[in-house]
Design a protein around this motif. Structure first.
Motif, PDB file in Angstrom:
ATOM      1  N   GLN A   1       0.832  -1.200   0.000  1.00 50.14           N
ATOM      2  CA  GLN A   1       0.000   0.000   0.000  1.00 50.14           C
ATOM      3  C   GLN A   1       0.869   1.253   0.000  1.00 50.14           C
ATOM      4  OE1 GLN A   1      -2.718  -0.358   3.339  1.00 50.14           O
ATOM      5  NE2 GLN A   1      -4.282  -1.268   2.017  1.00 50.14           N
ATOM      6  N   ALA A   2       0.312   2.318  -0.506  1.00 47.90           N
ATOM      7  CA  ALA A   2       1.007   3.602  -0.495  1.00 47.90           C
ATOM      8  C   ALA A   2       1.422   3.944   0.938  1.00 47.90           C
ATOM      9  CB  ALA A   2       0.116   4.692  -1.066  1.00 47.90           C
ATOM     10  N   GLY A   3       2.656   4.434   1.062  1.00 53.50           N
ATOM     11  CA  GLY A   3       3.204   4.732   2.375  1.00 53.50           C
ATOM     12  C   GLY A   3       3.991   3.598   2.993  1.00 53.50           C
ATOM     13  N   GLY A   4       3.872   2.423   2.390  1.00 50.07           N
ATOM     14  CA  GLY A   4       4.566   1.261   2.912  1.00 50.07           C
ATOM     15  C   GLY A   4       6.015   1.175   2.454  1.00 50.07           C
ATOM     16  N   SER A   5       6.653   0.060   2.809  1.00 50.81           N
ATOM     17  CA  SER A   5       8.065  -0.143   2.508  1.00 50.81           C
ATOM     18  C   SER A   5       8.298  -1.517   1.900  1.00 50.81           C
ATOM     19  CB  SER A   5       8.906  -0.021   3.782  1.00 50.81           C
ATOM     20  OG  SER A   5       8.807   1.263   4.345  1.00 50.81           O
ATOM     21  N   LEU A   6       9.336  -1.605   1.109  1.00 51.45           N
ATOM     22  CA  LEU A   6       9.834  -2.865   0.567  1.00 51.45           C
ATOM     23  C   LEU A   6      11.351  -2.781   0.505  1.00 51.45           C
ATOM     24  CD1 LEU A   6       7.543  -3.706  -2.521  1.00 51.45           C
ATOM     25  CD2 LEU A   6       7.692  -5.004  -0.383  1.00 51.45           C
ATOM     26  N   ARG A   7      11.999  -3.934   0.606  1.00 55.85           N
ATOM     27  CA  ARG A   7      13.433  -3.992   0.380  1.00 55.85           C
ATOM     28  C   ARG A   7      13.722  -4.979  -0.739  1.00 55.85           C
ATOM     29  NH1 ARG A   7      18.647  -5.657   4.118  1.00 55.85           N
ATOM     30  NH2 ARG A   7      17.862  -7.770   3.768  1.00 55.85           N
ATOM     31  N   LEU A   8      14.312  -4.466  -1.789  1.00 53.74           N
ATOM     32  CA  LEU A   8      14.733  -5.312  -2.898  1.00 53.74           C
ATOM     33  C   LEU A   8      16.164  -5.793  -2.662  1.00 53.74           C
ATOM     34  CD1 LEU A   8      13.398  -3.296  -5.968  1.00 53.74           C
ATOM     35  CD2 LEU A   8      12.185  -4.932  -4.504  1.00 53.74           C
ATOM     36  N   SER A   9      16.416  -7.005  -3.086  1.00 57.91           N
ATOM     37  CA  SER A   9      17.765  -7.560  -3.025  1.00 57.91           C
ATOM     38  C   SER A   9      18.180  -7.994  -4.419  1.00 57.91           C
ATOM     39  CB  SER A   9      17.819  -8.770  -2.091  1.00 57.91           C
ATOM     40  OG  SER A   9      17.471  -8.421  -0.769  1.00 57.91           O
ATOM     41  N   CYS A  10      19.466  -7.948  -4.672  1.00 59.90           N
ATOM     42  CA  CYS A  10      20.017  -8.414  -5.944  1.00 59.90           C
ATOM     43  C   CYS A  10      21.272  -9.223  -5.625  1.00 59.90           C
ATOM     44  CB  CYS A  10      20.336  -7.248  -6.849  1.00 59.90           C
ATOM     45  SG  CYS A  10      21.181  -7.713  -8.381  1.00 59.90           S
ATOM     46  N   ALA A  11      21.200 -10.512  -5.865  1.00 61.22           N
ATOM     47  CA  ALA A  11      22.330 -11.396  -5.609  1.00 61.22           C
ATOM     48  C   ALA A  11      23.139 -11.577  -6.888  1.00 61.22           C
ATOM     49  CB  ALA A  11      21.835 -12.743  -5.112  1.00 61.22           C
ATOM     50  N   ALA A  12      24.442 -11.420  -6.774  1.00 63.81           N
ATOM     51  CA  ALA A  12      25.319 -11.506  -7.942  1.00 63.81           C
ATOM     52  C   ALA A  12      26.223 -12.718  -7.853  1.00 63.81           C
ATOM     53  CB  ALA A  12      26.165 -10.244  -8.044  1.00 63.81           C
ATOM     54  N   SER A  13      26.484 -13.306  -9.002  1.00 59.41           N
ATOM     55  CA  SER A  13      27.440 -14.412  -9.070  1.00 59.41           C
ATOM     56  C   SER A  13      28.833 -13.838  -9.301  1.00 59.41           C
ATOM     57  CB  SER A  13      27.080 -15.360 -10.207  1.00 59.41           C
ATOM     58  OG  SER A  13      27.216 -14.687 -11.443  1.00 59.41           O
ATOM     59  N   GLY A  14      29.850 -14.676  -9.154  1.00 59.70           N
ATOM     60  CA  GLY A  14      31.201 -14.245  -9.471  1.00 59.70           C
ATOM     61  C   GLY A  14      31.989 -13.787  -8.261  1.00 59.70           C
ATOM     62  N   ARG A  15      33.306 -13.746  -8.426  1.00 63.16           N
ATOM     63  CA  ARG A  15      34.193 -13.427  -7.323  1.00 63.16           C
ATOM     64  C   ARG A  15      34.678 -11.988  -7.343  1.00 63.16           C
ATOM     65  NH1 ARG A  15      38.556 -18.035  -8.194  1.00 63.16           N
ATOM     66  NH2 ARG A  15      38.097 -17.463 -10.340  1.00 63.16           N
ATOM     67  N   THR A  16      34.220 -11.214  -8.326  1.00 60.27           N
ATOM     68  CA  THR A  16      34.714  -9.844  -8.452  1.00 60.27           C
ATOM     69  C   THR A  16      33.607  -8.830  -8.223  1.00 60.27           C
ATOM     70  OG1 THR A  16      34.324  -9.934 -10.840  1.00 60.27           O
ATOM     71  CG2 THR A  16      36.522 -10.553 -10.046  1.00 60.27           C
ATOM     72  N   PHE A  17      32.649  -9.170  -7.396  1.00 66.19           N
ATOM     73  CA  PHE A  17      31.485  -8.309  -7.180  1.00 66.19           C
ATOM     74  C   PHE A  17      31.905  -6.910  -6.747  1.00 66.19           C
ATOM     75  CE2 PHE A  17      27.217  -7.217  -6.350  1.00 66.19           C
ATOM     76  CZ  PHE A  17      27.130  -6.623  -5.105  1.00 66.19           C
ATOM     77  N   SER A  18      32.878  -6.796  -5.892  1.00 67.27           N
ATOM     78  CA  SER A  18      33.265  -5.493  -5.356  1.00 67.27           C
ATOM     79  C   SER A  18      33.892  -4.582  -6.404  1.00 67.27           C
ATOM     80  CB  SER A  18      34.219  -5.664  -4.178  1.00 67.27           C
ATOM     81  OG  SER A  18      35.403  -6.308  -4.607  1.00 67.27           O
ATOM     82  N   SER A  19      34.247  -5.125  -7.547  1.00 63.28           N
ATOM     83  CA  SER A  19      34.828  -4.304  -8.605  1.00 63.28           C
ATOM     84  C   SER A  19      33.769  -3.645  -9.481  1.00 63.28           C
ATOM     85  CB  SER A  19      35.761  -5.143  -9.481  1.00 63.28           C
ATOM     86  OG  SER A  19      35.029  -6.101 -10.218  1.00 63.28           O
ATOM     87  N   TYR A  20      32.509  -3.996  -9.261  1.00 61.12           N
ATOM     88  CA  TYR A  20      31.428  -3.470 -10.082  1.00 61.12           C
ATOM     89  C   TYR A  20      30.630  -2.407  -9.348  1.00 61.12           C
ATOM     90  CZ  TYR A  20      32.063  -7.291 -13.407  1.00 61.12           C
ATOM     91  OH  TYR A  20      32.562  -8.149 -14.351  1.00 61.12           O
ATOM     92  N   ALA A  21      30.338  -1.336 -10.063  1.00 61.62           N
ATOM     93  CA  ALA A  21      29.297  -0.429  -9.609  1.00 61.62           C
ATOM     94  C   ALA A  21      27.956  -1.112  -9.857  1.00 61.62           C
ATOM     95  CB  ALA A  21      29.362   0.887 -10.374  1.00 61.62           C
ATOM     96  N   MET A  22      27.006  -0.852  -8.997  1.00 62.39           N
ATOM     97  CA  MET A  22      25.687  -1.477  -9.120  1.00 62.39           C
ATOM     98  C   MET A  22      24.621  -0.405  -9.232  1.00 62.39           C
ATOM     99  SD  MET A  22      26.457  -4.661  -9.018  1.00 62.39           S
ATOM    100  CE  MET A  22      24.821  -5.376  -8.891  1.00 62.39           C
ATOM    101  N   GLY A  23      23.654  -0.678 -10.073  1.00 66.90           N
ATOM    102  CA  GLY A  23      22.576   0.285 -10.261  1.00 66.90           C
ATOM    103  C   GLY A  23      21.220  -0.380 -10.186  1.00 66.90           C
ATOM    104  N   TRP A  24      20.243   0.408  -9.789  1.00 72.52           N
ATOM    105  CA  TRP A  24      18.844  -0.004  -9.848  1.00 72.52           C
ATOM    106  C   TRP A  24      18.134   0.919 -10.837  1.00 72.52           C
ATOM    107  CZ3 TRP A  24      16.659  -4.268  -7.792  1.00 72.52           C
ATOM    108  CH2 TRP A  24      17.309  -4.906  -6.723  1.00 72.52           C
ATOM    109  N   PHE A  25      17.396   0.303 -11.734  1.00 73.18           N
ATOM    110  CA  PHE A  25      16.583   1.032 -12.703  1.00 73.18           C
ATOM    111  C   PHE A  25      15.157   0.484 -12.600  1.00 73.18           C
ATOM    112  CE2 PHE A  25      19.705   3.341 -15.294  1.00 73.18           C
ATOM    113  CZ  PHE A  25      20.874   2.782 -14.811  1.00 73.18           C
TER     114      PHE A  25
END
Length: 122
Positions: free
Chosen positions: A13-37
């Motif tokens: 409902q309007a006014g509520g909250s959600l938390r999205l998660s995005c799990a990534a594969s690979g060992r170089t995750f910290s080398s990537y910038a991440m974006g939400w669109f």
């Protein structure tokens, strides 16, 4: 190669909250910038938020500033989007993306998830 899997979408409902998660594969995750669109029906994909590889730099669209928060846990290869004070106009499919540098334009991101639907009812 990076594979991204989003989760956490749903109906709220309007006014509520959600938390999205995005799990990534690979060992170089910290080398990537991440974006939400996000993309609403009949509209172009638009930038929501981005975070640098270290997590030290974040960008937000004006429409979500103060309501959404992006974060990442490099030990868990996961990026999050905490969405508070949701509005009906936030309704869209939300996509996670990974790229070499933190930017607000979709074309600079090389890898994309399949998307997760967020629906905000009035």
């Amino acid at each position: 190669q990076v594979q991204l899997v989003e989760s956490g979408g749903g109906l709220v409902q309007a006014g509520g909250s959600l938390r999205l998660s995005c799990a990534a594969s690979g060992r170089t995750f910290s080398s990537y910038a991440m974006g939400w669109f996000r993309q609403a029906p009949g509209k172009e994909r638009e930038f929501v938020a981005a975070i640098s590889g270290s997590g030290g730099i974040t960008y937000y669209a004006d429409s979500v500033k103060g309501r959404f928060s992006i974060s990442r846990d490099n030990a868990k290869n996961t990026v999050y989007l905490q969405m508070n004070s949701l509005k009906p106009e936030d309704t869209a499919v939300y996509y996670c993306s990974a790229g070499p540098v933190i930017r607000t334009t979709a074309r600079t991101y090389n890898y994309w998830g399949q998307g997760t639907q967020v629906t905000v009812s009035s």
